[in-house]
Design a protein around this motif. Sequence first.
Motif, PDB file in Angstrom:
ATOM      1  N   GLU A 157      61.332  62.881  13.298  1.00 47.14           N
ATOM      2  CA  GLU A 157      62.187  62.642  12.132  1.00 47.14           C
ATOM      3  C   GLU A 157      63.558  63.256  12.399  1.00 47.14           C
ATOM      4  N   GLY A 158      64.565  62.837  11.638  1.00 46.72           N
ATOM      5  CA  GLY A 158      65.882  63.445  11.705  1.00 46.72           C
ATOM      6  C   GLY A 158      66.487  63.410  13.087  1.00 46.72           C
ATOM      7  N   VAL A 159      66.921  64.568  13.589  1.00 50.40           N
ATOM      8  CA  VAL A 159      67.594  64.637  14.888  1.00 50.40           C
ATOM      9  C   VAL A 159      66.596  64.851  16.026  1.00 50.40           C
ATOM     10  N   GLY A 160      65.305  64.803  15.725  1.00 49.43           N
ATOM     11  CA  GLY A 160      64.288  65.091  16.731  1.00 49.43           C
ATOM     12  C   GLY A 160      64.173  64.030  17.799  1.00 49.43           C
ATOM     13  N   LYS A 161      63.587  64.427  18.929  1.00 51.74           N
ATOM     14  CA  LYS A 161      63.267  63.514  20.022  1.00 51.74           C
ATOM     15  C   LYS A 161      61.953  63.966  20.640  1.00 51.74           C
ATOM     16  N   THR A 162      61.293  63.079  21.354  1.00 58.63           N
ATOM     17  CA  THR A 162      59.969  63.418  21.883  1.00 58.63           C
ATOM     18  C   THR A 162      59.996  64.662  22.766  1.00 58.63           C
ATOM     19  N   ALA A 163      61.108  64.872  23.490  1.00 62.48           N
ATOM     20  CA  ALA A 163      61.192  66.032  24.379  1.00 62.48           C
ATOM     21  C   ALA A 163      61.122  67.347  23.608  1.00 62.48           C
ATOM     22  N   ASP A 164      61.399  67.294  22.308  1.00 61.50           N
ATOM     23  CA  ASP A 164      61.307  68.508  21.488  1.00 61.50           C
ATOM     24  C   ASP A 164      59.865  68.949  21.265  1.00 61.50           C
ATOM     25  N   PHE A 165      58.912  68.045  21.501  1.00 61.04           N
ATOM     26  CA  PHE A 165      57.514  68.324  21.162  1.00 61.04           C
ATOM     27  C   PHE A 165      56.545  68.066  22.314  1.00 61.04           C
ATOM     28  N   TRP A 166      56.886  67.152  23.210  1.00 64.32           N
ATOM     29  CA  TRP A 166      55.936  66.721  24.232  1.00 64.32           C
ATOM     30  C   TRP A 166      56.043  67.575  25.488  1.00 64.32           C
ATOM     31  N   GLY A 167      55.541  68.774  25.387  1.00 62.94           N
ATOM     32  CA  GLY A 167      55.527  69.689  26.515  1.00 62.94           C
ATOM     33  C   GLY A 167      54.684  70.902  26.176  1.00 62.94           C
ATOM     34  N   SER A 399      50.741  57.178  21.859  1.00 59.82           N
ATOM     35  CA  SER A 399      51.129  56.147  22.814  1.00 59.82           C
ATOM     36  C   SER A 399      52.291  56.634  23.673  1.00 59.82           C
ATOM     37  N   GLY A 400      52.123  56.551  24.996  1.00 61.12           N
ATOM     38  CA  GLY A 400      53.201  56.890  25.919  1.00 61.12           C
ATOM     39  C   GLY A 400      53.408  58.357  26.190  1.00 61.12           C
ATOM     40  N   MET A 401      52.556  59.218  25.651  1.00 59.85           N
ATOM     41  CA  MET A 401      52.779  60.652  25.821  1.00 59.85           C
ATOM     42  C   MET A 401      52.476  61.123  27.234  1.00 59.85           C
ATOM     43  N   GLY A 402      51.426  60.574  27.844  1.00 65.32           N
ATOM     44  CA  GLY A 402      50.965  61.076  29.136  1.00 65.32           C
ATOM     45  C   GLY A 402      52.059  61.208  30.179  1.00 65.32           C
ATOM     46  N   GLY A 403      52.828  60.125  30.386  1.00 69.61           N
ATOM     47  CA  GLY A 403      53.863  60.152  31.409  1.00 69.61           C
ATOM     48  C   GLY A 403      55.108  60.902  31.003  1.00 69.61           C
ATOM     49  N   SER A 404      55.207  61.305  29.743  1.00 67.82           N
ATOM     50  CA  SER A 404      56.407  61.981  29.242  1.00 67.82           C
ATOM     51  C   SER A 404      56.172  63.467  28.978  1.00 67.82           C
TER      52      SER A 404
END
Length: 503
Positions: A157-167, A399-404
């Motif tokens: 949401e908002g200014v977030g991106k997957t890199a903020d959480f997927w690690g 969906s798509g988390m594994g490679g990211s």
Amino acid sequence: MKKVFLSLYCLLVSIVSFSQEEKIETKWVPRDPQKFESVHSGTFNGQKITFKSIVGETFLKNSKGEVTGALWSTSYIRDGVDSSRRPVMFIFNGGPGSASVWLHMGFFGPKVVKIDSEAKEDDGAAPYRLVENNQALLDLTDLVFIDPIGTGFSQIEGVGKTADFWGLNEDAASIAQFMRIWVTQNGRWQAPKFMAGESFGTTRAAKVAEVLEGGGQNMALNGIILISQALDYAGSSSWADNLTSFFTYLPSQAVTAWYHGKAGQGKTLEGFAQEAREFAYGNYLKSLFLGEKQTQAEKEVIAEKLAYFTGLEKNYILHSDNQILMHRFKKELLRAEGKAIGTLDGRFLALETDKSAEGPVLGDPSDYMAESAYTAVFNDYLMRDLKVKMDRPYFSSASGMGGSWNWKPVPDGAYYEPSYVSTARSLSEVMHRNTQIKVMVANGYYDLITPFFDAEFTFARHDFPQDRIQMTYYEAGHMMYNRQEDFDALAKDVREFLEGILK
């Protein structure tokens, strides 16, 4: 010519429009978090209890106070009691990329799905069995099921991106932030706090426990339940040249061969497991590290012993250099019958379409023989019991988390040499700083992805305080609660673990 000009003009307009659209920044409009509440009652451990369910989202924010994500959770909160010191348990699954549906509907929830306890029948098609869970812990503690960003209804949401959480680090920081928010909103800072995780959820639990000790809001935990632990991936990564994995997986291969009648006949499960442990720590470990310094005769002695434990042909083992990769074992054990066994649970098996392949070709039967039941039952439960009405699907896996996914345990820009993921030292250090916290480790004998022997090997190292580690064992696999006898045993063990801390 006019038509060509018109087409070029339209193309130019569309390109300009697209470019303009790219430059437009979508500003997040503040809103109240969505929430669905309902009241329920049930009998748990012989007590009639009324409780409230809250399925809702919590906004996560960055250091600037900007919203980055909406994390959804399901809370079960007992009515009619003083909540200020009422224990609470935070529960999540693994993956990474899995929602909490498995522990929610498989074990901890007030209602649970039931599949074939003996792992012989596929879950088939709907309808499936949903039953009251009279062994749920609501008499002892409130329950909060967490769906990390990208799973369930949780999303950026908002200014977030997957890199903020997927690690590894990012995920732990987001879960810790959610837990602090939940505790604050529900007035539970003085309440006993627990975590329960499964598989990668145990990797996460160790890291979250560490993160909770910092950030200016130190939150100490009373206990952690690790189901099918995965703290040090060297022992649960069956890859060529990873000598540790051949050592840690051997006892699991032995007991699985015993279960299918291919080895250890006349021995008890526990007795054969212990025999395999002793061989692994003894001659097998020495052989793995000696490698080509061994004579052919010495190799044959080891191969003969491996054949005894695994039920595989001696020549096949020799051709494998006395190192049996798990995906090959799952295919080779019952190859003559055209069957492959499960990864999450070695009791499961299925007829294969390609009987000559190196490993299973249909996937993991212990997964696809159970997943449809969990998915259908939970979606129906959300709508009918918990009164959730959403215009988008609930994703049991991202969906798509594994490679990211970012596995690095260090911040971006910091020097790092690749290594096996491990949060074992993080948990050990937490236990040394918090001398009251206790840890329960639940192991399935037939778990072929996070082997029980690896749990023993992990907790024997890293300077873990041994008197605060409790190991338990069950005669099923990764999701041992799918077997009714183990569901009952695990429920008893978890309850006794909590009661021992809360007394």
